[in-house]
Design an enzyme around this catalytic site. Structure first.
Site, PDB file in Angstrom:
ATOM      1  N   PRO A 105       0.823  -1.209   0.000  1.00  0.00           N
ATOM      2  CA  PRO A 105       0.000   0.000   0.000  1.00  0.00           C
ATOM      3  C   PRO A 105       0.854   1.255   0.000  1.00  0.00           C
ATOM      4  O   PRO A 105       1.817   1.360   0.772  1.00  0.00           O
ATOM      5  CB  PRO A 105      -0.811  -0.132   1.286  1.00  0.00           C
ATOM      6  CG  PRO A 105      -0.865  -1.591   1.551  1.00  0.00           C
ATOM      7  CD  PRO A 105       0.453  -2.121   1.081  1.00  0.00           C
ATOM      8  N   GLU A 106       0.505   2.189  -0.876  1.00  0.00           N
ATOM      9  CA  GLU A 106       1.222   3.453  -0.965  1.00  0.00           C
ATOM     10  C   GLU A 106       0.321   4.552  -0.421  1.00  0.00           C
ATOM     11  O   GLU A 106      -0.662   4.278   0.267  1.00  0.00           O
ATOM     12  CB  GLU A 106       1.656   3.691  -2.416  1.00  0.00           C
ATOM     13  CG  GLU A 106       2.555   2.589  -2.958  1.00  0.00           C
ATOM     14  CD  GLU A 106       2.975   2.808  -4.401  1.00  0.00           C
ATOM     15  OE1 GLU A 106       3.015   3.970  -4.849  1.00  0.00           O
ATOM     16  OE2 GLU A 106       3.265   1.815  -5.100  1.00  0.00           O
ATOM     17  N   ARG A 134       0.806 -12.716   5.609  1.00  0.00           N
ATOM     18  CA  ARG A 134       2.238 -13.043   5.660  1.00  0.00           C
ATOM     19  C   ARG A 134       2.942 -12.430   6.863  1.00  0.00           C
ATOM     20  O   ARG A 134       4.109 -12.712   7.115  1.00  0.00           O
ATOM     21  CB  ARG A 134       2.913 -12.577   4.369  1.00  0.00           C
ATOM     22  CG  ARG A 134       2.363 -13.282   3.128  1.00  0.00           C
ATOM     23  CD  ARG A 134       2.868 -12.636   1.838  1.00  0.00           C
ATOM     24  NE  ARG A 134       4.313 -12.743   1.697  1.00  0.00           N
ATOM     25  CZ  ARG A 134       5.018 -12.136   0.744  1.00  0.00           C
ATOM     26  NH1 ARG A 134       4.389 -11.381  -0.155  1.00  0.00           N
ATOM     27  NH2 ARG A 134       6.321 -12.296   0.680  1.00  0.00           N
ATOM     28  N   ARG A 182      17.961  17.929  -7.986  1.00  0.00           N
ATOM     29  CA  ARG A 182      19.283  18.457  -8.326  1.00  0.00           C
ATOM     30  C   ARG A 182      20.376  17.963  -7.380  1.00  0.00           C
ATOM     31  O   ARG A 182      21.559  17.988  -7.715  1.00  0.00           O
ATOM     32  CB  ARG A 182      19.272  19.987  -8.309  1.00  0.00           C
ATOM     33  CG  ARG A 182      18.515  20.625  -9.455  1.00  0.00           C
ATOM     34  CD  ARG A 182      18.944  22.082  -9.624  1.00  0.00           C
ATOM     35  NE  ARG A 182      18.963  22.810  -8.370  1.00  0.00           N
ATOM     36  CZ  ARG A 182      17.936  23.479  -7.868  1.00  0.00           C
ATOM     37  NH1 ARG A 182      16.779  23.491  -8.515  1.00  0.00           N
ATOM     38  NH2 ARG A 182      18.047  24.126  -6.724  1.00  0.00           N
TER      39      ARG A 182
END
Length: 275
Positions: free
Chosen positions: A2-3, A114, A153
């Site tokens: 899940p993000e 899991r 950058r």
């Protein structure tokens, strides 16, 4: 895993459902998911405690308590926070590792097939320290074109890898990094420092757009992710590149390519569009 959109969906569902409820009982079935607290201490510190709110930080679901403690859940691959009000059968709750009984007769479960996810209990100081190590939230106003440009950058690492670095930008994982870079027409393997401010601006907007659209669709479900009601997210229907290796690019028609060479994760891109 899940993000941001998935954990945001879970946190919002929980906030609407359990804000103001009191925890009356704590049952730990699998203590190996616990972090920074023992099962005995968890039960003691959560008993008769009131839930103030539920919210998201990065890929975490955070539950604030009236004692000043925070329950911090990282679902990872198969973890789920489920609100049980009689809508789940026994098999759906068979992988429950932790159960919090609430004063209205419902229960909140942390289920994890899991058991790769974690549930931590942190006091205010520890949570501030932990959260402070995470990067900027990409949906905050402070996530500006200039901010993203400065982040890019500062390193020559591949731009995709930078987007997924949680200490720099919090909440973006493999799915939405792939999608945002495709929208911005940027090669995921390109050195981040080579991205000028104009392209960084387009990338920032692509990140914001894809995350907001995914939240609206209640996240992306392939196999494991479910919201707090056990339902699937529908954003997988709108994915442009992730999981579509070998299929035509929906922008130019070229065959999409999947590689693991950039960061060890599956990266799908259009070599024609993302130059």
């Amino acid at each position: 895993m899940p993000e941001l959109p998935e954990t945001e969906t879970i946190a919002r569902d929980l906030d609407g459902a359990i804000r103001g409820r009191k925890i009356t009982k704590v049952s730990v079935r699998k203590a190996d998911v616990l972090r920074e607290v023992t099962a005995r201490a968890l039960a003691k510190r959560l008993r008769d405690v009131t839930i103030l709110r539920s919210w998201r930080r990065a890929k975490l679901v955070v539950i604030d308590l009236d004692t000043g403690d925070h329950i911090v859940v990282q679902p990872r691959f198969t973890g789920a926070l489920l609100i049980d009000d009689g809508n789940f059968n026994a098999s759906e709750l068979s992988y429950s590792t932790l159960r919090l009984d609430l004063d209205d007769g419902r229960a909140l479960h942390y289920a994890d097939v899991r058991r790769l996810g974690t549930v931590a209990l942190m006091d205010a100081d520890r949570f501030e320290e932990y959260s402070g190590k995470l990067g900027i939230e990409p949906l905050d106003r402070a996530f500006t074109d200039a901010h993203l440009s400065a982040v890019l950058r500062a390193t020559s690492q591949p731009v995709k890898k930078v987007l997924m670095e949680q200490r720099k930008i919090a909440g973006i994982g493999n799915i939405y990094a792939n999608e945002a870079l495709w929208r911005a027409r940027i090669d995921p393997s390109r050195p981040a420092a080579s991205v000028p401010i104009e392209e960084a601006s387009l990338l920032r907007q692509s990140i914001v757009d894809v995350l907001r659209e995914a939240i609206e669709a209640r996240g992306t479900s392939f196999r494991d992710y479910r919201d707090a009601r056990g339902k699937r997210g529908s954003f997988f229907e709108k994915l442009q590149v992730y999981g579509r290796g070998g299929l035509p690019c929906r922008r130019c028609g070229s065959r999409l390519v999947t590689t693991h060479a950039i960061d060890g994760r599956a990266t799908t891109m259009c070599v024609k569009c993302q130059h």
